[in-house]
Scaffold this active site. Structure first.
Site, PDB file in Angstrom:
ATOM      1  N   SER A 140      -1.072 -12.263  -4.763  1.00  0.00           N
ATOM      2  CA  SER A 140      -0.653 -13.639  -5.047  1.00  0.00           C
ATOM      3  C   SER A 140       0.092 -14.345  -3.917  1.00  0.00           C
ATOM      4  O   SER A 140       0.336 -15.549  -4.012  1.00  0.00           O
ATOM      5  CB  SER A 140       0.224 -13.674  -6.302  1.00  0.00           C
ATOM      6  OG  SER A 140      -0.559 -13.579  -7.454  1.00  0.00           O
TER       7      SER A 140
ATOM      8  N   SER B 169      -1.616 -16.378  -7.121  1.00  0.00           N
ATOM      9  CA  SER B 169      -0.944 -17.312  -7.983  1.00  0.00           C
ATOM     10  C   SER B 169       0.086 -18.192  -7.271  1.00  0.00           C
ATOM     11  O   SER B 169       0.470 -19.235  -7.801  1.00  0.00           O
ATOM     12  CB  SER B 169      -0.227 -16.566  -9.114  1.00  0.00           C
ATOM     13  OG  SER B 169       0.803 -15.747  -8.598  1.00  0.00           O
TER      14      SER B 169
ATOM     15  N   LYS C 169       8.945 -20.388  -5.269  1.00  0.00           N
ATOM     16  CA  LYS C 169       7.958 -20.285  -6.356  1.00  0.00           C
ATOM     17  C   LYS C 169       8.667 -20.367  -7.705  1.00  0.00           C
ATOM     18  O   LYS C 169       9.742 -19.779  -7.872  1.00  0.00           O
ATOM     19  CB  LYS C 169       7.193 -18.971  -6.222  1.00  0.00           C
ATOM     20  CG  LYS C 169       6.027 -18.801  -7.197  1.00  0.00           C
ATOM     21  CD  LYS C 169       5.324 -17.460  -6.975  1.00  0.00           C
ATOM     22  CE  LYS C 169       4.115 -17.287  -7.873  1.00  0.00           C
ATOM     23  NZ  LYS C 169       3.428 -15.987  -7.649  1.00  0.00           N
TER      24      LYS C 169
END
Lengths: 482, 98
Positions: free
Chosen positions: A178, A154, A79
């Protein structure tokens, strides 16, 4: 070998018996990425040349019998709020669009030490603030199961990359759901471990008392193995726990005698009938296998979203004060420093980030501190007690991961609508407990439904065993191939 | 429609946060922040008398590490991200009146 369905455990076996090389594997991922990215958009930055060189080095180690870890040579996606030395780390923001970290995050050091090539950096809601990845200032990511829909957020890029077969597994971060919610939306497994299990050194801070790095995999064992690899104490993160090595996974998972709690607050309020049904199917299977299921009440769940957003935005307003255009990140030109700070922040941050900074600043400001921030912290204490007493009666809690399946782009029209998406996931961050999301069925649009399993602090082994048992049930006993 | 916070609150908060808002943005944040704070006011229904606030999810005490010198990051690497770097310094516009 179908890259989209082969688990990391199976890839490990193929590497070990010589029928696959790491270089071939990375080449296959690169092909898959170039095939999928035009429609999915999971990655913000690719590092395929480096990954290929790392894979070749892994193959060389294998020839010499000098593997760095059991997972040496299996590539991974990271990420883009996790710092990678020499590889740009944007947080999905204009503010950091050209930021190249001078150091690796602790988890990235561990990936390198274990010999895992990094394929690239995945898209996210700006600074991890969002539940659909629509807040990325740099790119749209589509759900591989239906490209008209969001991948969740997210960590939407990491979930999508794993679901699309672009990467066997991936790292994400989870502040209020997330990892788990995008895992549910994309039909993969996501694990958020106990707070303090994984070092946050090099994770760009959003809400430090809630942020925790975790993993995605196509199988429970994959996500658990990657977690095992990144977990461990790190003196550079003062909240890192001096925990023993995580021992995860059992060759013969069992749920006999497991005490399973069904919190009614997670199943009421007009929960989507198909999601309810999928959760109850899992409950029934557990009961048939000898688990003891009991309903219980966790009344503070009704206040979880509000409590979470006050605490998270307060911490965010403080953490994001560092972006002032001086040392790194976007700078706007102005005549004086005050103007430069203000214009850099105004032009560098997107709308939702500014909204959360505003909300947090307001909640912390004179006259409102007691009513909002302190009140939320007190309720946080009460939630911890509520969950502690629940875990005196049951070993795990079973809930849906999200109140809906993947929704269409633009579907959540107000910020509050979007925040309410997080109702089932925020409490485990507030309380610091581990939680796993795994696929437990599909709705009538063929969209995956996520099942969440939560347990007390340090119960990862039990969560993984329960999740793996449920996974085998759904896949007819074989945990490694679909 | 009744709004929980007024335009002045929004402007003052933006100033504290070092953000500049257009008139449209002030309206937008007034609306959305009011809506969110309205929802947050439900927390007042919870009796929290005599409850200590929790700053962390997991109880922890002060953590110390051994104070051992070790090399820091390479200065050139660090400065490479600076938007305006001169002779090993970050350069900023003037910070006070002449």
């Amino acid at each position: 070998m179908n890259l989209q369905t082969t688990s990391a455990v199976e890839l490990q076996r193929l590497l070990n018996d010589g029928s696959l090389s790491s270089r071939e594997l990375v080449d296959r991922c690169a092909e898959r990425i170039s095939d999928q990215e035009p429609s999915i958009g999971a990655f913000l930055t690719l590092s395929l040349d480096t990954a290929k060189a790392e894979a070749a080095a892994s193959d060389e180690r294998r020839r010499r019998g000098a593997l760095l870890s059991p997972w040496d040579g299996i590539p991974v996606a990271v990420k883009d709020n996790i710092c990678t030395r020499g590889l740009r780390t944007t947080c999905g923001s204009r503010m950091l669009e050209r930021f190249v970290p001078p150091y690796d995050a602790a988890v990235v050091e561990r990936l390198r030490t274990a010999g895992l090539p990094v394929l690239g950096k995945t898209n996210l809601d700006e600074f991890a603030m969002g539940s659909s990845t629509e807040n990325s200032a740099l790119q749209r990511t589509c759900n591989p199961r239906d490209t008209q829909r969001v991948p969740g957020g997210s960590s939407g890029g990491s979930a999508a990359a794993v679901a699309a077969g672009e990467s066997p597994w991936a790292l994400g971060s989870d502040t209020g759901g997330s990892i788990r919610q995008p895992a549910a939306f994309c039909g993969v497994v996501g694990i958020k471990p106990t707070y303090g299990t994984v070092s946050r050194y090099g994770l760009v801070a959003y809400a430090s008392s809630l942020d925790q790095i975790g993993t995605f995999g196509r199988r429970v064992r994959d996500a658990a193995s990657l977690l095992q690899l990144i977990a461990g104490h790190d003196a550079r993160d003062s909240t890192s726990l001096p925990a023993e090595t995580l021992q995860l996974g059992s060759d013969d998972p069992s749920v006999r005698g497991l005490r399973v709690g069904l919190p009614l607050e997670y199943l009421e309020h007009g929960l989507n009938a198909e999601i309810h049904q999928a959760v109850m199917d899992a409950v029934r299977r557990l009961e048939e296998a000898g688990a003891v299921v009991q309903e219980l009440r966790l009344p503070l769940t009704d206040y979880a979203v509000e409590t979470y957003y006050l605490i998270a935005t307060a911490e965010a307003s403080s953490n994001l004060a560092r972006y002032d255009g001086v040392r790194y990140g976007y700078r706007a030109e102005a005549d004086d420093s005050r103007g430069m700070f203000e214009m850099s922040r105004t032009e560098g941050f997107g709308d939702e980030v500014k909204r959360r900074i505003m909300l947090g600043t307001y909640a912390l400001s004179a006259g409102y501190y007691d009513a909002y921030y302190k009140k939320a912290q007190q309720i946080r204490t009460m939630m911890r007690r509520e969950y502690e007493s629940a875990f005196e009666q049951v070993d795990v809690l079973l809930t849906p991961t999200s109140p809906t399946t993947a929704f269409a782009f633009g579907d959540k029209s107000t910020p509050l609508d979007m925040y309410l998406q997080d109702i089932f996931t925020v409490t485990s961050n507030l309380v610091g407990i581990p939680a796993v999301s795994l696929p437990c069925g599909e709705d009538s649009h063929k969209l995956p439904i996520g099942l969440q399993i939560m347990g007390p602090h340090f119960s990862e082994a039990r969560l993984v065993e329960t999740a793996e048992w449920l996974e085998r049930q759904r896949n007819g006993g074989d945990s490694h191939d679909l | 429609m009744y709004l929980l916070i007024n335009r002045e609150d929004v402007k003052k908060t933006a100033e504290l946060a070092r953000l500049r808002l257009t008139d449209d943005e002030i309206d937008d944040y007034q609306n959305t922040l009011s809506e969110i704070l309205e929802a947050a006011n439900r927390l007042q229904d919870v009796d929290t008398a005599a409850v200590d606030p929790a700053a962390h999810a997991v109880e922890s005490v002060n953590v110390y590490r051994d104070d051992v010198p070790k090399p820091g990051l390479d200065r050139d690497d660090v400065l490479r991200n600076g938007p305006h770097v001169v002779d090993g310094f970050f350069r900023v516009p003037r910070i006070m009146e002449e």
